[in-house]
Design a protein around this motif. Structure first.
Motif, PDB file in Angstrom:
ATOM      1  N   THR A   1      -1.000  -5.075  -6.130  1.00 24.50           N
ATOM      2  CA  THR A   1      -0.808  -3.680  -6.520  1.00 24.50           C
ATOM      3  C   THR A   1       0.671  -3.374  -6.720  1.00 24.50           C
ATOM      4  O   THR A   1       1.021  -2.260  -7.115  1.00 24.50           O
TER       5      THR A   1
ATOM      6  N   LYS B   1      -5.969  -8.782  -2.441  1.00 23.92           N
ATOM      7  CA  LYS B   1      -5.049  -8.104  -3.351  1.00 23.92           C
ATOM      8  C   LYS B   1      -3.823  -7.605  -2.590  1.00 23.92           C
ATOM      9  O   LYS B   1      -3.947  -6.823  -1.654  1.00 23.92           O
TER      10      LYS B   1
ATOM     11  N   TYR C   1      -2.961  -3.905  -1.100  1.00 19.84           N
ATOM     12  CA  TYR C   1      -4.053  -2.950  -1.304  1.00 19.84           C
ATOM     13  C   TYR C   1      -4.711  -2.527   0.005  1.00 19.84           C
ATOM     14  O   TYR C   1      -4.895  -1.330   0.263  1.00 19.84           O
TER      15      TYR C   1
ATOM     16  N   GLU D   1      -4.557   1.328   1.490  1.00 21.01           N
ATOM     17  CA  GLU D   1      -5.778   2.138   1.529  1.00 21.01           C
ATOM     18  C   GLU D   1      -6.222   2.407   2.966  1.00 21.01           C
ATOM     19  O   GLU D   1      -6.705   3.489   3.286  1.00 21.01           O
TER      20      GLU D   1
END
Length: 650
Positions: A17, A459, A462, A466
């Motif tokens: 990301t 990822k 990420y 989150e």
């Protein structure tokens, strides 16, 4: 360029990301240079090894057991899946503990030489911290000089590593009820060398074959890291280099400067970086760089070395673990110097592709193809001067195409335990009382430590981002260290205005105090700051008598190293529910798995958890925090009054 075989094409937006990393991964692909993401895509993990269902501890095997039917067979020696799993897990803990405690012992060695006057390049910068650390382990400080206190302190802290009986010095910092639980279980650490040696012995073929007994020594060894090696490293770093206080600092590759000599320091020990700061600020070297056509020298950090000086000095940070190859692809890095831990061997190859001068400096970490310049604490300039000279030479002979991502992310870093204490109560009423009160009244639901690495199997950044967004939205205050810190900084979560993303209660506290909802504490050894904070919450009162009573939880959502397993185990053994992502090296459905995920909590410790999805991870952590709140009797609605300064003075 890399000589690796042609690789499968991957969409870099599927693996990261971080916009700067994605940009540089594409450049590496265009240049034909391999990277960790590509190698991960081409390397399928061994499913038996991932579950720790194989044993290579002797040469009658290796023995492969079936994770889907774990009790269908045993090893050649008769070892069950529980014995094999416990041995494998324990050796990860031993290795991780060795890494952190070796770092800590190195800091003790330097501290001793500073105190004795044999090293002049470093000195005691924080005498107040020296006195507070000494006092915390019952060393007399009243009416004594700093020299006298420091002499007693290093002699006492050396016992963390060398003593064979008794309890490590920082056991005195452990809440009494937690320490009582350890004593009852027989897991209070004696000394790091003793614990690591015994654990390695127990896991040898034909020695300890009771998974529960192995886990006891596993916990004891992990605790000598968290409450020993790592804690000693953090405290001595603060004494020698200054205790961090909040500083506005930048993160990302945009802090590279095309018209400057760019030097990156990567690794984990602060000694090299502190000396590099001195070297790159030397007026003679600045003039030498200008004579070579540069406007100056830009020093940046990577990984945990970078996290320490980001927090302590505001030195810009170029990126976390998975950005360390892509940053070289900018072509702007004139030199990279490394010490120990999280150093990819591929950096030597990637550096050669872009004509970056790549240096190893520590005898524990030498890499084929790297330039080795020994770093010696008594004369650090002998190493750092060579690195700066080489960087200046490379600047005026650059051949690589320069492409620097523009992204720069500013944030607030450097929230040590001492500053949090001051922040909550000021100079005269420094205390955790406001924190505990706001947890009790429900404005803050609880506290979560989100720490650890990045891993190309998930990822990049990420899950960290989150997870933390979900936690603060549910009024959970987050503290974090290591590569997680850089992931969250890039997402803007360590700025005070990130409080708008928090729930109403946490937002109100953040806005009143003027703090972010995410507090950055430093490098991975600085996880010890979280342990100290937990102890202080217990000592302050109102939230139970042990760390296991607290409404807190921990997570390492993108971990990748054995150090992380050791960190997780010392948090679990201290009483904290700890959730890992990516994978978990234990066969589910075994008795050993049940012990880690349920049984330890029943014995008065914390427990392990595992999830891949960040929202599931957040739910598990919040549920645990709520369970602890329920046990404390603070789940109901309470008056939510945030005290004004007038109220607090009264």
């Amino acid at each position: 360029m890399s000589e690796e075989k042609k690789q499968k094409p991957i969409n870099f937006r599927d693996v990261s990301t971080c916009e700067s990393t994605i940009q540089m991964l594409q450049k590496m692909a265009d240049d034909g240079v391999a990277n960790a993401f590509q190698r991960a895509a081409d390397m399928k993990p061994c499913p038996i090894g991932a579950d720790s269902a194989c044993c290579k501890h002797c040469f009658m095997g290796p023995c492969r057991l079936n994770a889907k039917d774990p009790y269908s067979k045993v090893g050649v020696c008769g070892a069950t899946i529980d014995t094999i799993g416990a041995r494998n897990f324990a050796r990860m803990v031993a290795s991780g503990c060795a890494a952190h405690t070796d770092h800590g012992m190195g800091m003790v060695d330097v501290f001793r030489e500073v105190v004795r006057g044999n090293i002049s390049g470093y000195k005691i910068k924080d005498e107040e911290k020296l006195r507070s650390v000494a006092k915390s382990i019952d060393i007399e400080v009243e009416g004594r000089t700093a020299q006298e206190i420091a002499t007693d302190l290093y002699e006492e802290l050396e016992r963390t590593y060398t003593q064979v009986e008794g309890e490590i010095p920082f056991a005195k910092r452990v809440p009494p009820k937690t320490l009582e639980t350890w004593r009852k279980a027989g897991i209070v650490p004696r000394g790091a060398m003793r614990e690591i040696m015994e654990l390695m012995h127990r896991t040898h073929i034909g020695v300890d074959q009771d998974y529960e007994n192995i886990v006891k020594q596993c916990s004891r060894t992990a605790l000598v890291d968290g409450w020993g090696g790592s804690m000693v490293a953090t405290e001595i770093s603060d004494i020698l280099f200054g205790t961090p206080k909040p500083v506005v600092a930048g993160v990302n590759m945009g802090f590279l400067k095309e018209d400057h000599v760019n030097i990156i320091v990567h690794g984990h020990e602060p000694l090299l970086f502190e000396s590099m700061i001195a070297a790159t600020n030397d007026p003679a070297y600045i003039e030498k760089a200008k004579a070579a056509g540069a406007k100056g020298i830009q020093l940046l950090g990577m990984c945990c070395s970078g996290a320490e000086v980001l927090a302590r000095h505001g030195v810009p940070h170029a990126g976390n673990f998975l950005s360390v190859e892509p940053v070289i692809a900018t072509g702007a890095v004139d030199a990279m110097a490394v010490d120990v831990q999280c150093i990819m061997q591929a950096l030597s190859t990637v550096s050669a592709c872009y004509n970056t001068r790549f240096f190893t400096t520590n005898p524990r970490c030498r890499i084929d193809g790297a330039i080795h310049v020994p770093f010696e604490e008594h004369h650090p300039e002998a190493c750092t001067n060579k690195i700066v000279d080489a960087a200046i030479d490379r600047f005026q002979n650059r051949t690589a195409k320069i492409e620097i991502p523009r992204r720069k992310d500013m944030g607030v870093h450097g929230f040590s335990h001492e500053y949090i204490n001051y922040m909550l109560g000021g100079s005269f009423r420094a205390s955790y009382v406001p924190l505990n009160e706001n947890i009790i009244n429900g404005r803050i639901r609880g506290v979560a430590g989100v720490v650890g690495c990045t891993n190309p199997r998930v990822k990049q950044d990420y899950v960290h981002v989150e997870l933390v967004k979900e936690l603060i939205k549910n009024n959970v205050l987050v503290v974090q260290t290591g590569c997680s810190q850089i992931a969250l900084a890039k997402a803007g979560l360590d700025k005070p205005d990130a409080a708008v993303m928090a729930g109403d209660g946490l937002r109100e506290v953040c806005e009143t105090v003027g703090m972010p909802p995410v507090l950055s504490l430093g490098s991975c050894v600085d996880n010890s700051r979280i342990l100290i904070a937990c102890s202080e919450m217990v000592r302050t009162g109102g939230l139970g008598d042990s760390i296991a009573d607290l409404p807190v939880a921990g997570a390492a959502p993108e971990y990748m190293s054995e150090k992380a397993i050791c960190i997780g185990q010392y948090f679990v053994a201290s009483g904290v529910y700890t959730v890992f992502g990516v994978t978990f090296p234990v066969v589910e459905g075994t008795k050993f798995h049940k012990l880690l995920f349920e049984g330890l909590e029943e014995q008065g410790f914390g427990k392990w958890g595992f999830a891949l999805d960040p929202y599931e991870m957040a739910r598990m952590m919040i549920d645990h925090i709520d369970k602890k709140r329920m046990a404390l009797g603070i789940m109901g609605e309470r008056e939510r009054k945030l005290f004004s300064m007038e109220d607090r003075r009264a």
